[in-house]
Design a protein around this motif. Structure first.
Motif, PDB file in Angstrom:
ATOM      1  N   UNK A  96      -3.807 -18.553  -3.012  1.00  0.00           N
ATOM      2  CA  UNK A  96      -4.229 -18.075  -4.332  1.00  0.00           C
ATOM      3  C   UNK A  96      -5.735 -18.209  -4.503  1.00  0.00           C
ATOM      4  N   UNK A  97      -6.314 -19.249  -3.888  1.00  0.00           N
ATOM      5  CA  UNK A  97      -7.766 -19.390  -3.922  1.00  0.00           C
ATOM      6  C   UNK A  97      -8.467 -18.518  -2.901  1.00  0.00           C
ATOM      7  N   UNK A  98      -7.807 -18.299  -1.762  1.00  0.00           N
ATOM      8  CA  UNK A  98      -8.405 -17.497  -0.695  1.00  0.00           C
ATOM      9  C   UNK A  98      -8.420 -16.012  -1.044  1.00  0.00           C
ATOM     10  N   UNK A  99      -7.324 -15.545  -1.634  1.00  0.00           N
ATOM     11  CA  UNK A  99      -7.224 -14.148  -2.074  1.00  0.00           C
ATOM     12  C   UNK A  99      -6.755 -14.137  -3.534  1.00  0.00           C
ATOM     13  N   UNK A 100      -7.679 -14.333  -4.464  1.00  0.00           N
ATOM     14  CA  UNK A 100      -7.310 -14.414  -5.888  1.00  0.00           C
ATOM     15  C   UNK A 100      -6.803 -13.067  -6.399  1.00  0.00           C
ATOM     16  N   UNK A 101      -6.132 -13.062  -7.558  1.00  0.00           N
ATOM     17  CA  UNK A 101      -5.652 -11.805  -8.137  1.00  0.00           C
ATOM     18  C   UNK A 101      -6.770 -10.782  -8.271  1.00  0.00           C
ATOM     19  N   UNK A 102      -6.429  -9.549  -7.989  1.00  0.00           N
ATOM     20  CA  UNK A 102      -7.419  -8.473  -8.011  1.00  0.00           C
ATOM     21  C   UNK A 102      -6.781  -7.251  -8.684  1.00  0.00           C
ATOM     22  N   UNK A 103      -7.393  -6.723  -9.759  1.00  0.00           N
ATOM     23  CA  UNK A 103      -6.821  -5.550 -10.435  1.00  0.00           C
ATOM     24  C   UNK A 103      -6.685  -4.341  -9.519  1.00  0.00           C
ATOM     25  N   UNK A 104      -7.402  -4.351  -8.390  1.00  0.00           N
ATOM     26  CA  UNK A 104      -7.291  -3.238  -7.449  1.00  0.00           C
ATOM     27  C   UNK A 104      -5.969  -3.277  -6.682  1.00  0.00           C
ATOM     28  N   UNK A 105      -5.222  -4.363  -6.826  1.00  0.00           N
ATOM     29  CA  UNK A 105      -3.911  -4.457  -6.174  1.00  0.00           C
ATOM     30  C   UNK A 105      -2.903  -3.714  -7.054  1.00  0.00           C
ATOM     31  N   UNK A 106      -2.864  -2.412  -6.885  1.00  0.00           N
ATOM     32  CA  UNK A 106      -2.059  -1.559  -7.766  1.00  0.00           C
ATOM     33  C   UNK A 106      -1.489  -0.401  -6.970  1.00  0.00           C
ATOM     34  N   UNK A 107      -0.618   0.337  -7.640  1.00  0.00           N
ATOM     35  CA  UNK A 107       0.001   1.501  -7.015  1.00  0.00           C
ATOM     36  C   UNK A 107       0.136   2.599  -8.061  1.00  0.00           C
ATOM     37  N   UNK A 108      -0.040   3.842  -7.627  1.00  0.00           N
ATOM     38  CA  UNK A 108       0.141   5.007  -8.501  1.00  0.00           C
ATOM     39  C   UNK A 108       1.457   5.666  -8.130  1.00  0.00           C
ATOM     40  N   UNK A 109       2.360   5.761  -9.094  1.00  0.00           N
ATOM     41  CA  UNK A 109       3.674   6.318  -8.848  1.00  0.00           C
ATOM     42  C   UNK A 109       3.648   7.845  -8.856  1.00  0.00           C
ATOM     43  N   UNK A 110       4.770   8.436  -8.508  1.00  0.00           N
ATOM     44  CA  UNK A 110       4.857   9.896  -8.439  1.00  0.00           C
ATOM     45  C   UNK A 110       4.633  10.532  -9.802  1.00  0.00           C
ATOM     46  N   UNK A 111       4.992   9.833 -10.866  1.00  0.00           N
ATOM     47  CA  UNK A 111       4.798  10.388 -12.214  1.00  0.00           C
ATOM     48  C   UNK A 111       3.408  10.064 -12.757  1.00  0.00           C
ATOM     49  N   UNK A 112       2.510   9.625 -11.864  1.00  0.00           N
ATOM     50  CA  UNK A 112       1.107   9.326 -12.167  1.00  0.00           C
ATOM     51  C   UNK A 112       0.936   8.064 -13.019  1.00  0.00           C
ATOM     52  N   UNK A 113       1.967   7.217 -13.041  1.00  0.00           N
ATOM     53  CA  UNK A 113       1.853   5.924 -13.730  1.00  0.00           C
ATOM     54  C   UNK A 113       1.216   4.915 -12.783  1.00  0.00           C
TER      55      UNK A 113
END
Length: 459
Positions: A96-113
């Motif tokens: 958790x300290x080595x790789x902290x949360x990052x908003x770039x860790x995301x996915x775009x679904x087929x419905x563009x969500x």
């Protein structure tokens, strides 16, 4: 440009509850992690990130993805035996300290969500647990008769007996603070672990404990563990904890050096035991006797693979150690060197002492695979040779029998009577000659087709 190509880090777990180890076998009791331990490991992870994943650091690994973890570049092993639950929790906190949360860790679904991972982009790094039943690299000392004999030899040695005699006054004074636990040098680890745990978590105990007692307990525990987990011979049974983890160290450094392998960062989360053995095996304690002791919680031992200075075309290894949460990395040198050691020399000097398989571990422990298996002329060797000969005869007999059956079938085929074509070829019956089993309704046909289609859908 940074000189660091990659790094292997061995990290000790963070704080936990009391952890009992049998003085004669090192079989252990249950323990669990604490919030303090998680914080210590998280702090270590943050430190490692600033050391190896910050572009302003002289040890920055330039070609490594640092914002979002690439699981091809980063591997994590965690010990599962003994303190296993605590070690696993510490690995999670460190990551958790080595790789902290990052908003770039995301996915775009087929419905563009767009969906961001929980906790603001929490990064889930896979951890490979190392179970002693399958892999002895991180806990080789339990269920090992030779190691138990080594423990007994340490206890009967003149140095141990002299130290036990000198420690008599201490063990007499500490008796009232360990509540029935044996106050002997053989039990020094358990005495210190109980006292230090209570000192951290029990306010009443902390107020009662006289000054210097816990420091004295730590000194005798250091002496005890250093004697148990070291050996005068590099390949001796006392260094078993270092010899089994050594295979992972050498293999990982080789992979990091190979340009075709993406591995750049390997974390081994484990207990304190292999630290002591490695310090002795690499002769680091000769120049630094203070590290011949139990490393503190959340300590880290790093093996950095570095480019050699021009015009050197070899890679070099730099060894760093951080003892606990305070301070930073300090550089140590192996085998009496005064600077980084060439990777080729490092591997050459130590690889023959590595235990690389369960069979080698069993042979070293004399548990299941006795050394006689390796010597010609012994009873076991003769028995195995006879077995091999019988097996070879059996296989040869099966081969000859299969050849005979194949030949007999070929002869039978050649002597078979063949009929004329018009005697064997019959016209297909007309549609009316087939039995009428009725017809399926359109609904049933459609349902069958639907079922067939579902069977081909991906799961």
């Amino acid at each position: 440009m940074t000189d660091v190509l990659g790094v292997l880090v061995i990290a000790r777990n963070g704080d936990r509850t009391e952890y009992y180890q049998d003085p004669n076998t090192y079989e252990s009791a249950y323990t669990e992690s604490t919030a303090l331990g998680a914080a210590e490991s998280h702090q270590l992870g943050t430190f490692l990130r600033s050391t190896y994943m910050s572009s302003s650091s002289p040890s920055y690994i330039a070609d490594m993805k640092t914002d979002l973890v690439d699981t091809h570049e980063v591997h994590v092993h965690a010990k599962a035996g003994g303190e296993g639950p605590v070690v696993f929790d510490s690995a999670i906190a460190l990551l958790q300290g080595l790789f902290p949360p990052n908003p770039a860790n995301k996915i775009v679904l087929a419905n563009e969500t767009t969906v961001v991972a929980p906790l603001g982009g929490y990064q889930y790094v896979p951890i490979e647990t190392v179970e002693p039943g399958n892999d002895r690299s991180l806990e080789p000392w339990t269920d090992c008769p030779a190691f138990e004999q080594h423990i007994a030899d340490v206890y009967s040695s003149p140095e141990f007996r002299e130290t036990a005699k000198a420690a008599g006054p201490f063990f007499g004074s500490v008796r009232d603070y360990v509540f029935g636990r044996p106050t002997t040098l053989e039990n020094a680890w358990n005495i210190y672990d109980y006292m230090s745990t209570e000192l951290s978590h029990n306010k009443t105990y902390a107020h009662r404990l006289p000054p210097t007692l816990v420091e004295q307990a730590r000194g005798y525990a250091d002496f005890h563990e250093n004697a148990i987990f070291s050996d005068k011979d590099v390949g001796g049974i006392g260094n078993l904890a270092g010899r089994t983890i050594l295979h992972t160290i050498l293999n990982s450094l080789t992979r990091i050096a190979f340009n075709g392998d993406p591995l750049q960062f390997l974390l081994i989360e484990t207990s304190y035991h292999p630290f002591i053995s490695l310090f002795h095996m690499l002769e680091m304690t000769k120049e630094n006797p203070e590290i011949a002791a139990i490393p503190n919680y959340a300590s880290a031992l790093a093996f950095e693979l570095r480019r050699g200075p021009a015009p050197e075309d070899r890679d070099f290894i730099r060894i760093k150690f951080k003892n606990g949460t305070s301070g930073s990395f300090e550089t140590y040198h192996a085998f009496g060197h005064r600077s980084d050691i060439a990777a080729t020399e490092f591997i050459y000097r130590i690889e023959n002492y590595a235990i690389t398989s369960q069979k080698q571990w069993a042979a070293a422990c004399s548990a299941g695979f006795e050394d006689e298996w390796l010597h010609i002329g012994t009873k076991n060797a003769i028995s195995s040779t006879v077995f091999a000969v019988l097996a070879a005869v059996f296989l040869l007999g099966m081969f000859i029998l299969s050849k005979f059956i194949k030949s007999a079938r070929a002869k039978a085929q050649n002597t078979r009577i063949r009929l004329a074509d018009d005697e064997v070829s019959q016209p297909h019956p007309s549609q009316s000659q087939y039995p009428n089993y009725g017809t399926l309704s359109n609904n049933v046909v459609a349902q069958s087709a639907s079922i067939s289609e579902k069977q081909h859908l991906p799961l």
